[in-house]
Write a protein that holds these residues in place. Structure first.
Motif, PDB file in Angstrom:
ATOM      1  N   PRO A 222      -1.814   1.147  87.461  1.00 27.98           N
ATOM      2  CA  PRO A 222      -0.991   1.247  86.238  1.00 27.98           C
ATOM      3  C   PRO A 222      -0.994   2.690  85.718  1.00 27.98           C
ATOM      4  CG  PRO A 222      -2.686  -0.474  86.055  1.00 27.98           C
ATOM      5  CD  PRO A 222      -3.055   0.392  87.214  1.00 27.98           C
ATOM      6  N   LEU A 223       0.043   3.419  86.019  1.00 26.57           N
ATOM      7  CA  LEU A 223       0.093   4.839  85.673  1.00 26.57           C
ATOM      8  C   LEU A 223       0.644   5.107  84.278  1.00 26.57           C
ATOM      9  CD1 LEU A 223       1.432   6.230  89.080  1.00 26.57           C
ATOM     10  CD2 LEU A 223      -0.920   6.305  88.230  1.00 26.57           C
ATOM     11  N   ILE A 224       1.103   4.054  83.611  1.00 24.54           N
ATOM     12  CA  ILE A 224       1.645   4.162  82.259  1.00 24.54           C
ATOM     13  C   ILE A 224       1.031   3.054  81.416  1.00 24.54           C
ATOM     14  CG2 ILE A 224       3.816   5.281  82.914  1.00 24.54           C
ATOM     15  CD1 ILE A 224       5.118   2.509  82.925  1.00 24.54           C
ATOM     16  N   SER A 225       1.415   2.977  80.155  1.00 22.86           N
ATOM     17  CA  SER A 225       0.868   1.965  79.255  1.00 22.86           C
ATOM     18  C   SER A 225       1.989   1.210  78.552  1.00 22.86           C
ATOM     19  CB  SER A 225      -0.034   2.630  78.213  1.00 22.86           C
ATOM     20  OG  SER A 225      -0.482   1.692  77.254  1.00 22.86           O
ATOM     21  N   ASN A 226       1.746  -0.058  78.240  1.00 21.80           N
ATOM     22  CA  ASN A 226       2.690  -0.848  77.451  1.00 21.80           C
ATOM     23  C   ASN A 226       2.505  -0.641  75.956  1.00 21.80           C
ATOM     24  OD1 ASN A 226       3.959  -2.098  79.677  1.00 21.80           O
ATOM     25  ND2 ASN A 226       2.273  -3.578  79.843  1.00 21.80           N
ATOM     26  N   ASP A 227       1.393  -0.018  75.592  1.00 25.11           N
ATOM     27  CA  ASP A 227       1.096   0.248  74.190  1.00 25.11           C
ATOM     28  C   ASP A 227       1.839   1.516  73.760  1.00 25.11           C
ATOM     29  OD1 ASP A 227      -0.698   1.846  72.153  1.00 25.11           O
ATOM     30  OD2 ASP A 227      -1.248  -0.260  71.913  1.00 25.11           O
ATOM     31  N   SER A 228       2.618   1.426  72.700  1.00 24.18           N
ATOM     32  CA  SER A 228       3.471   2.554  72.299  1.00 24.18           C
ATOM     33  C   SER A 228       2.666   3.788  71.911  1.00 24.18           C
ATOM     34  CB  SER A 228       4.391   2.139  71.146  1.00 24.18           C
ATOM     35  OG  SER A 228       3.631   1.735  70.014  1.00 24.18           O
ATOM     36  N   LYS A 229       1.527   3.599  71.238  1.00 19.33           N
ATOM     37  CA  LYS A 229       0.720   4.744  70.834  1.00 19.33           C
ATOM     38  C   LYS A 229       0.064   5.408  72.044  1.00 19.33           C
ATOM     39  CE  LYS A 229      -0.124   3.230  66.098  1.00 19.33           C
ATOM     40  NZ  LYS A 229      -1.122   2.858  65.067  1.00 19.33           N
ATOM     41  N   LYS A 230      -0.465   4.589  72.970  1.00 20.44           N
ATOM     42  CA  LYS A 230      -1.067   5.148  74.175  1.00 20.44           C
ATOM     43  C   LYS A 230      -0.021   5.859  75.022  1.00 20.44           C
ATOM     44  CE  LYS A 230      -4.923   1.875  74.566  1.00 20.44           C
ATOM     45  NZ  LYS A 230      -5.536   0.803  75.399  1.00 20.44           N
ATOM     46  N   MET A 231       1.185   5.279  75.046  1.00 18.13           N
ATOM     47  CA  MET A 231       2.257   5.897  75.833  1.00 18.13           C
ATOM     48  C   MET A 231       2.700   7.204  75.199  1.00 18.13           C
ATOM     49  SD  MET A 231       3.691   5.336  78.685  1.00 18.13           S
ATOM     50  CE  MET A 231       4.729   6.551  79.500  1.00 18.13           C
ATOM     51  N   ALA A 232       2.661   7.280  73.879  1.00 16.25           N
ATOM     52  CA  ALA A 232       3.015   8.529  73.202  1.00 16.25           C
ATOM     53  C   ALA A 232       2.024   9.638  73.559  1.00 16.25           C
ATOM     54  CB  ALA A 232       3.045   8.313  71.693  1.00 16.25           C
ATOM     55  N   ILE A 233       0.744   9.287  73.601  1.00 20.74           N
ATOM     56  CA  ILE A 233      -0.288  10.258  73.979  1.00 20.74           C
ATOM     57  C   ILE A 233      -0.101  10.684  75.429  1.00 20.74           C
ATOM     58  CG2 ILE A 233      -2.773  10.565  74.369  1.00 20.74           C
ATOM     59  CD1 ILE A 233      -3.210   8.690  71.946  1.00 20.74           C
ATOM     60  N   LEU A 234       0.210   9.716  76.284  1.00 22.13           N
ATOM     61  CA  LEU A 234       0.426  10.004  77.701  1.00 22.13           C
ATOM     62  C   LEU A 234       1.603  10.963  77.878  1.00 22.13           C
ATOM     63  CD1 LEU A 234       0.390   7.230  80.436  1.00 22.13           C
ATOM     64  CD2 LEU A 234       1.737   9.303  80.660  1.00 22.13           C
ATOM     65  N   ARG A 235       2.694  10.678  77.168  1.00 16.75           N
ATOM     66  CA  ARG A 235       3.875  11.551  77.268  1.00 16.75           C
ATOM     67  C   ARG A 235       3.557  12.959  76.734  1.00 16.75           C
ATOM     68  NH1 ARG A 235       7.228   6.784  75.719  1.00 16.75           N
ATOM     69  NH2 ARG A 235       8.365   6.167  77.597  1.00 16.75           N
ATOM     70  N   MET A 236       2.745  13.034  75.713  1.00 13.85           N
ATOM     71  CA  MET A 236       2.339  14.337  75.193  1.00 13.85           C
ATOM     72  C   MET A 236       1.632  15.141  76.274  1.00 13.85           C
ATOM     73  SD  MET A 236      -0.341  15.217  72.102  1.00 13.85           S
ATOM     74  CE  MET A 236      -1.757  14.705  73.088  1.00 13.85           C
ATOM     75  N   TRP A 237       0.725  14.486  77.000  1.00 13.55           N
ATOM     76  CA  TRP A 237      -0.015  15.180  78.046  1.00 13.55           C
ATOM     77  C   TRP A 237       0.868  15.552  79.225  1.00 13.55           C
ATOM     78  CZ3 TRP A 237      -4.223  17.830  77.919  1.00 13.55           C
ATOM     79  CH2 TRP A 237      -5.148  17.582  76.905  1.00 13.55           C
ATOM     80  N   ILE A 238       1.864  14.735  79.498  1.00 17.69           N
ATOM     81  CA  ILE A 238       2.836  15.094  80.540  1.00 17.69           C
ATOM     82  C   ILE A 238       3.547  16.385  80.155  1.00 17.69           C
ATOM     83  CG2 ILE A 238       5.057  14.417  81.555  1.00 17.69           C
ATOM     84  CD1 ILE A 238       4.025  11.541  81.640  1.00 17.69           C
ATOM     85  N   GLU A 239       3.868  16.520  78.878  1.00 16.51           N
ATOM     86  CA  GLU A 239       4.513  17.735  78.391  1.00 16.51           C
ATOM     87  C   GLU A 239       3.545  18.921  78.433  1.00 16.51           C
ATOM     88  OE1 GLU A 239       7.783  18.177  77.477  1.00 16.51           O
ATOM     89  OE2 GLU A 239       7.986  16.183  78.358  1.00 16.51           O
ATOM     90  N   VAL A 240       2.286  18.684  78.096  1.00 12.80           N
ATOM     91  CA  VAL A 240       1.283  19.752  78.149  1.00 12.80           C
ATOM     92  C   VAL A 240       1.151  20.278  79.576  1.00 12.80           C
ATOM     93  CG1 VAL A 240      -1.182  20.281  77.933  1.00 12.80           C
ATOM     94  CG2 VAL A 240      -0.025  18.983  76.133  1.00 12.80           C
ATOM     95  N   GLU A 241       1.064  19.366  80.526  1.00 10.96           N
ATOM     96  CA  GLU A 241       0.955  19.779  81.933  1.00 10.96           C
ATOM     97  C   GLU A 241       2.156  20.626  82.336  1.00 10.96           C
ATOM     98  OE1 GLU A 241       1.945  19.921  86.035  1.00 10.96           O
ATOM     99  OE2 GLU A 241       3.012  18.570  84.677  1.00 10.96           O
ATOM    100  N   ASN A 242       3.337  20.175  81.974  1.00 12.36           N
ATOM    101  CA  ASN A 242       4.564  20.833  82.402  1.00 12.36           C
ATOM    102  C   ASN A 242       4.760  22.188  81.729  1.00 12.36           C
ATOM    103  OD1 ASN A 242       7.049  21.307  83.564  1.00 12.36           O
ATOM    104  ND2 ASN A 242       8.145  19.755  82.403  1.00 12.36           N
TER     105      ASN A 242
END
Length: 214
Positions: free
Chosen positions: A85-105
Motif C-alpha cells: 500500500p503505497l498511499i493512504s485512504n486517510d485524507s490527513k495521512k495522504m496530505a502529508i504523503l503528498r507534501m513529501w512527494i513535493e519535497v522530494e521533487n
C-alpha cells in the motif's frame, strides 16, 4: 486488455522510479527498452508517447502517461488492492504523503539529480566533473537532509510508519549517490542512514537493480 507497458532505459532514474512502483504493487508489465544512445527517445514512434522526448512513457490499455511521478501515483491508486500500500485512504495521512512527494521533487531532487549528473553521468560520457558544482549542491542537499534527519528521528519513514511513494521516489538518486563521495551526506546522519538501508533493501528495489545487469 492490452498489457501494461513501460518504455524507458534501465539506467534512467525516472524509469527506475516508475518500475519500482510496478514491482512494489506486484503488477505484471512489459518493459520496452528505449535506445537513448541512438536517440530513439527523440524520434517517432516514441515521441507519440512522450512529446518531450524523455523517458519513461507508460501504457495501461488506452491510457498513456509520461512523467515518472505521475506514473507512480496512477499505479498506486489504480492497483491499490495489490502489493504494497503505497498511499493512504486517510485524507490527513495522504496530505502529508503528498507534501513529501513535493519535497522530494522540488527540494531533494533539485540537488540530488545535479550531483548524480556531475559524479555519475558526466564520467560515463568522458566529461569532467566540476568540483565547485558538486560542493554547491552537496551543501544544498545537506540542508534538505538535515530536515529529513529531524523527521526520521520521529518516524520510520518520511510520511509516517509505513513505506510509501514518498520514500520510493528517492530510491534512484540514492542508488547512484551511494557510489560517490556524496554518500557521506547520508551516512553521517544516523536516522537518514537507517532509512536508506531500509528502503534500498526492499525486494522490489532489487528487481529494479537486476534490470541494470541485463
Amino acid at each position: 486488455m492490452a498489457p501494461i507497458k513501460l518504455y524507458g532505459n534501465p539506467f534512467s532514474t525516472a524509469t527506475m522510479r516508475a518500475s519500482a512502483s510496478l514491482h512494489e504493487k506486484e503488477v505484471e508489465f512489459e518493459f520496452v527498452q528505449v535506445d537513448m544512445k541512438n536517440g530513439e527517445h527523440k524520434k517517432e514512434p516514441f515521441l507519440s508517447l512522450n512529446p518531450f522526448g524523455q523517458v519513461p512513457a507508460f501504457e495501461d490499455g488506452d491510457l498513456k502517461l509520461f512523467e515518472s511521478r505521475a506514473i507512480t501515483q496512477y499505479v498506486a491508486h489504480e492497483y491499490a488492492d495489490k502489493g504494497t500500500p503505497l498511499i493512504s485512504n486517510d485524507s490527513k495521512k495522504m496530505a502529508i504523503l503528498r507534501m513529501w512527494i513535493e519535497v522530494e521533487n522540488h527540494q531533494y531532487d533539485q540537488a540530488a539529480s545535479k550531483l548524480v549528473w556531475e559524479q555519475v553521468v558526466k564520467p560515463m560520457y568522458g566529461m569532467t566533473t566540476d568540483p565547485a558544482v558538486v560542493e554547491e549542491h552537496e551543501t544544498k542537499l545537506g540542508t534538505v537532509l538535515d530536515f529529513y534527519e529531524k523527521t526520521l528521528s520521529g518516524s520510520k519513514y518520511l510520511a509516517g510508519e509505513c513505506f510509501t511513494l514518498a520514500d520510493l521516489h528517492h530510491l534512484p538518486t540514492i542508488n547512484y549517490l551511494m557510489s560517490t563521495q556524496s554518500k557521506k551526506l547520508f551516512e553521517s546522519r544516523p536516522h537518514v542512514n537507517a532509512w536508506v538501508s531500509d528502503i534500498t533493501a526492499r525486494p522490489a528495489w532489487s528487481k529494479v537493480l537486476s534490470m541494470l545487469k541485463r
